[in-house]
Every structure is written in C-alpha cells, then in structure tokens.
Design an enzyme around this catalytic site. Structure first.
Site, PDB file in Angstrom:
ATOM      1  N   ARG A  98       0.864  -1.184   0.000  1.00 27.67           N
ATOM      2  CA  ARG A  98       0.000   0.000   0.000  1.00 27.67           C
ATOM      3  C   ARG A  98       0.898   1.232   0.000  1.00 27.67           C
ATOM      4  NH1 ARG A  98      -3.488  -2.782  -1.538  1.00 27.67           N
ATOM      5  NH2 ARG A  98      -5.570  -3.141  -0.658  1.00 27.67           N
ATOM      6  N   GLU A 130      -2.933   7.580  -4.025  1.00 31.80           N
ATOM      7  CA  GLU A 130      -3.425   6.925  -5.227  1.00 31.80           C
ATOM      8  C   GLU A 130      -4.794   7.458  -5.667  1.00 31.80           C
ATOM      9  OE1 GLU A 130      -2.301   2.813  -4.856  1.00 31.80           O
ATOM     10  OE2 GLU A 130      -4.139   2.297  -5.910  1.00 31.80           O
ATOM     11  N   HIS A 174      -1.293   0.001  -9.896  1.00 26.98           N
ATOM     12  CA  HIS A 174      -1.898  -0.917  -8.918  1.00 26.98           C
ATOM     13  C   HIS A 174      -2.463  -2.174  -9.611  1.00 26.98           C
ATOM     14  CE1 HIS A 174      -3.834  -1.072  -4.656  1.00 26.98           C
ATOM     15  NE2 HIS A 174      -3.530  -2.278  -5.092  1.00 26.98           N
TER      16      HIS A 174
HETATM   17  C1  DGY Z   1      -5.432  -6.146  -2.752  1.00 30.03           C
HETATM   18  O1  DGY Z   1      -6.070  -7.181  -2.966  1.00 30.03           O
HETATM   19  O2  DGY Z   1      -5.366  -5.642  -1.634  1.00 30.03           O
HETATM   20  C2  DGY Z   1      -4.723  -5.534  -3.914  1.00 30.03           C
HETATM   21  O3  DGY Z   1      -4.135  -4.339  -3.601  1.00 30.03           O
HETATM   22  C3  DGY Z   1      -5.630  -5.416  -5.106  1.00 30.03           C
HETATM   23  O4  DGY Z   1      -5.866  -6.678  -5.556  1.00 30.03           O
END
Ligand code: DGY
Length: 320
Positions: A237, A266, A284
């Site tokens: 993240r 983001e 992402h």
């Molecule tokens: C998640 O699953 O947390 C990813 O960032 C997106 O698939």
C-alpha cells in the site's frame, strides 16, 4: 423475497451470474468509482455490498447500510473499511486472501527485474529509434544473483516473493512484528530490526498491510541509511512509504531505484516522480491477471452467498 446485493463496480468472471441465481443484484453501471453520495444512495436497503478498495467504507457509509449483513471487499487489503465499526454494527467484513498471493509476488518480481535491468528505459530507447549500435556502457543495470534481499512483512505474499528468489541464490533478511521460525528455517532467513534491514539490503520489498503501525514505515530516516545501490519495491500500500522522501532519494540518487505499484495518494503520483528514470511505475496491478481477478470475484461472491444464506463467511476479516 429475494435478498438484494449492490456491487460497486463491474467485476470480471462469473461472480455476478452466480450471485444472480440466488439474489437480486445491482451493479454500478458506470465505469468509475462512485461518489460518496452515490454510494450512500445505492447501499440503502441492500442486504450485502461487494465493494472495491477505493470505496471508503467508514462510519457514515456503514450507518447508511441499514440492512447490510456483509461488506465483501474485492481485495485482500481492507484498510478502506472500518472493520471495527462494522463489527460493532453486526456487519461481517470479508476479503480475498490466498487467491492473489502468487500473482502479487510475481508483479513484485517483474518490477524488481525491470528496475535492476532498466527494462523500461531500454524499451523507450529502442522505440525512439536510438538503438544504432551495441555499446559497452549502454543501460548498465545491477545483478540480482547473490544479493541481500530484505523483506518487510513476511506474510503470505512476502513468502511467495521470497520463494521466487531461490534461483537467484540470495541471502534473505526480513522484518516482521514477530519472528517466523518456520520461514527462517525454510528460507535460511534472518530476522533483523527495521534499521538493519534498511542498511544491509540490496533489495527491499514491502509486503505489509496498511495499518496505523505501518503507515510511513519508510521515511527519509530509513532511506538515508540505505545503500546507494538499493532498490525498493512496493506492491503493498502506498502510504507505507513517504512518497516525497522517496522522490527525493531517487532524484538525488541516494538509492538506485524503485518499483512502485501503489502510491501514497493513489491515483495521484507525487509531483516529479513520473519524470525520473530510476523508478518503474505500475497502476496498482498486483493482482491483475485474468485468473486471479476472476478468483477474487468468485471469492467475494461466495462470501456473500454464504452469509445471506445463514452460513459462516469463508474468509472473514478478523480484528487483531
Ligand atoms: C489487494 O487485494 O489488496 C490488492 O491491492 C488489489 O488486488
């Protein structure tokens, strides 16, 4: 009467068909994230909501989900949902663990190899018609074989990333809240504190969930002690790294490079980051393969089906 489900965005695969056999399903028909007021409007009187990582499910949204039994997040990360408040309101939250582990680890490797071997810069060079001869000094990258790999967060994705390093004969160090003796034994990995990991790693890959504890885990302080040859990869993240500090470290060549799939704000990217050659940027797409996105959709749908039919969810988010 058939129960009602709201899906906040079109998702791939058979999940919607599967849900439609049991329930009335309404899918946001617009190819965009819903505005807050639209989300509120749509979740009223819904028995379940299948939501995405950009849908901020906070107290206000939860209060408006007056009939909801479950929020099924179409992601493994669930930092977009106030799980504690949902629980207080008796609403189950589920995520999609497991099905995207390998896929995300593969993207982390794709970014690592791209940064280390300057693949994106080289591609641009060729496309621009600049490749006229072989040169001894053209796009010199870095070897990966034999280097020290520092994993921040050796959960399932961190381990899948580590597993893929086997062909590269790397030394693995890792930082987790708790030591994982089985991981240490299997990968001959060593637990180190964050500072040691930052100082000693040639490559750092981040695989922690976003929590209050992991926000800004990497700031100027940590970047300052990294080697000038360090490569940092983030498929977890964005807010785990202070993007401004990362931009400055990359610009001033304090570290070698970065591969990013996620961003602090983001989809905004820190000003100037896009202009740098030593960073590879992805939108992402960690879990973005046909198979995985379909599996995620089906897992979210199966969680909803189970809960609305009075059974336990398959992958509930548990409060730590
Ligand atoms: C998640 O699953 O947390 C990813 O960032 C997106 O698939």
């Amino acid at each position: 009467m058939r129960k009602k489900i709201f899906v906040t965005r079109e998702i791939p695969g058979d999940a919607i068909n599967f849900l439609s056999k049991h329930f009335d399903v309404k899918v946001n028909a617009e190819d965009r994230v819903l505005l807050r007021e639209e989300l509120i409007e749509n979740i009223k009187d819904m028995d379940a909501v299948l939501c995405l990582l950009q849908d901020i499910i906070d107290e206000e949204i939860i209060d408006n989900a007056n009939k909801a039994k479950i929020f099924a997040n179409y992601a493994v990360g669930y930092n977009n949902i106030d799980v504690k408040y949902a629980k207080e309101k008796g609403i189950i939250v589920t995520n999609t663990p497991g099905v995207l582990t390998d896929t995300t680890a593969e993207l982390a490797w794709a970014l690592l190899l791209s940064v280390a071997r300057r693949v994106v810069e080289s591609d641009k060079y060729v496309r621009e018609g600049k490749f006229t001869e072989w040169k001894p000094n053209l796009y010199l990258g870095q070897d990966i074989t034999g280097k020290t790999l520092g994993i921040i967060g050796a959960g399932s994705i961190g381990k899948a990333f580590a597993k893929r390093s086997r062909g590269y004969d790397m030394k693995i160090i890792y930082h987790n809240r708790k030591r994982d003796l089985a991981f240490e034994e299997e990968f001959k990995a060593h637990w180190v504190d964050k500072e040691t990991l930052c100082k000693d790693s040639d490559i750092i890959s981040i695989h922690v969930p976003l929590t209050e504890e992991t926000r800004y885990l990497i700031t100027k302080k940590e970047l300052d002690i990294m080697k000038e040859t360090t490569i940092i990869i983030n498929t977890a993240r964005g807010p785990v790294i202070e993007e401004k500090a990362l931009y400055e470290a990359l610009k001033n060549k304090k570290i070698w490079g970065a591969g990013l799939d996620v961003y602090e704000k983001e989809p905004e990217i820190y000003p100037g980051l896009k202009e740098l050659d030593n960073v590879v940027l992805a939108p992402h797409i960690g879990s973005a393969t046909v198979e995985t996105r379909e599996r995620m959709a089906m897992m979210a749908a199966m969680n909803i089906e189970a809960v609305l039919n009075g059974r336990e969810p398959i992958t509930p988010v548990k409060l730590k």
